[in-house]
Motif scaffolding. Sequence first.
Motif, mmCIF file in Angstrom:
data_model
loop_
_atom_site.group_PDB
_atom_site.id
_atom_site.type_symbol
_atom_site.label_atom_id
_atom_site.label_comp_id
_atom_site.label_asym_id
_atom_site.label_seq_id
_atom_site.Cartn_x
_atom_site.Cartn_y
_atom_site.Cartn_z
ATOM 1 N N THR A 35 0.856 -1.184 0.000
ATOM 2 C CA THR A 35 0.000 0.000 0.000
ATOM 3 C C THR A 35 0.891 1.231 0.000
ATOM 4 O O THR A 35 1.801 1.349 0.818
ATOM 5 N N GLU A 37 2.015 4.846 0.796
ATOM 6 C CA GLU A 37 1.769 5.804 1.865
ATOM 7 C C GLU A 37 2.515 7.088 1.545
ATOM 8 O O GLU A 37 3.732 7.087 1.425
ATOM 9 N N HIS A 46 -0.564 7.319 -5.856
ATOM 10 C CA HIS A 46 -1.138 8.201 -4.846
ATOM 11 C C HIS A 46 -1.282 7.474 -3.517
ATOM 12 O O HIS A 46 -1.277 6.243 -3.460
ATOM 13 N N ASN A 47 -1.433 8.259 -2.467
ATOM 14 C CA ASN A 47 -1.627 7.710 -1.131
ATOM 15 C C ASN A 47 -2.785 6.708 -1.139
ATOM 16 O O ASN A 47 -3.827 6.961 -1.714
ATOM 17 N N LYS A 48 -2.562 5.559 -0.528
ATOM 18 C CA LYS A 48 -3.543 4.475 -0.380
ATOM 19 C C LYS A 48 -3.731 3.626 -1.639
ATOM 20 O O LYS A 48 -4.589 2.743 -1.664
ATOM 21 N N ASP A 49 -2.963 3.878 -2.727
ATOM 22 C CA ASP A 49 -2.998 2.963 -3.867
ATOM 23 C C ASP A 49 -2.518 1.597 -3.390
ATOM 24 O O ASP A 49 -1.612 1.506 -2.548
ATOM 25 N N ILE A 50 -3.104 0.538 -3.930
ATOM 26 C CA ILE A 50 -2.680 -0.823 -3.593
ATOM 27 C C ILE A 50 -2.036 -1.447 -4.819
ATOM 28 O O ILE A 50 -2.606 -1.422 -5.919
ATOM 29 N N ARG A 165 -1.180 -1.878 -10.349
ATOM 30 C CA ARG A 165 -1.970 -1.173 -9.324
ATOM 31 C C ARG A 165 -3.368 -1.782 -9.416
ATOM 32 O O ARG A 165 -3.964 -1.800 -10.494
ATOM 33 N N PRO A 168 -7.049 2.260 -6.499
ATOM 34 C CA PRO A 168 -8.485 2.252 -6.748
ATOM 35 C C PRO A 168 -8.821 1.578 -8.083
ATOM 36 O O PRO A 168 -8.026 1.592 -9.015
#
Length: 175
Positions: A35, A37, A46-50, A165, A168
């Motif tokens: 993830t 951060e 971006h922040n919180k991309d998995i 990715r 989202p």
Amino acid sequence: MNNQLAKEIKEYAISIIAALFIALLFHNYVFARATVEGPSMQPTLHNKDILFLEKISTETSNVKRGQIVVFDSKNENGDYYIKRVIGVAGDIVEIKNGHVYLNGNMLNENYLSANNITEPLSTQSRYTVPSGYVFVLGDNRTNSIDSRILGPINLKDLKGHAVIRVFPFDSIEMF
């Protein structure tokens, strides 16, 4: 009947243990989840991309320029950083006039935002990447702790490179 039940339980137990062992091997040596951060890889990540990481190439030290890698920062918090590989062993990376030069040629970094300027973050602006190391930079150069501060990153500290990715969902992308 009790012998038949015991035999089936034993077979299920062996299957479950084998599956767990294979899953553990797969997670440790093939793929892992990460993830993102923080903003250091914007606009790419971006922040919180998995992401899912492929680990075989980093285990075999087969790392290429342009790959997005995760590595152990070796800081007191035990943080892992995600950055882009700019230079590999033997490369000369130079930062001047707001741009990155690799082996004397200015890099075409189309993954950076238009107003992104790369500045040296120490007195050093020219780096020769030693054998067994890579030089990494964040895509958000004004907000990134990377090789300009940390120096070259040991290949042994790499944990994998991003291959996709997955979140989202509207931004699923292969790297």
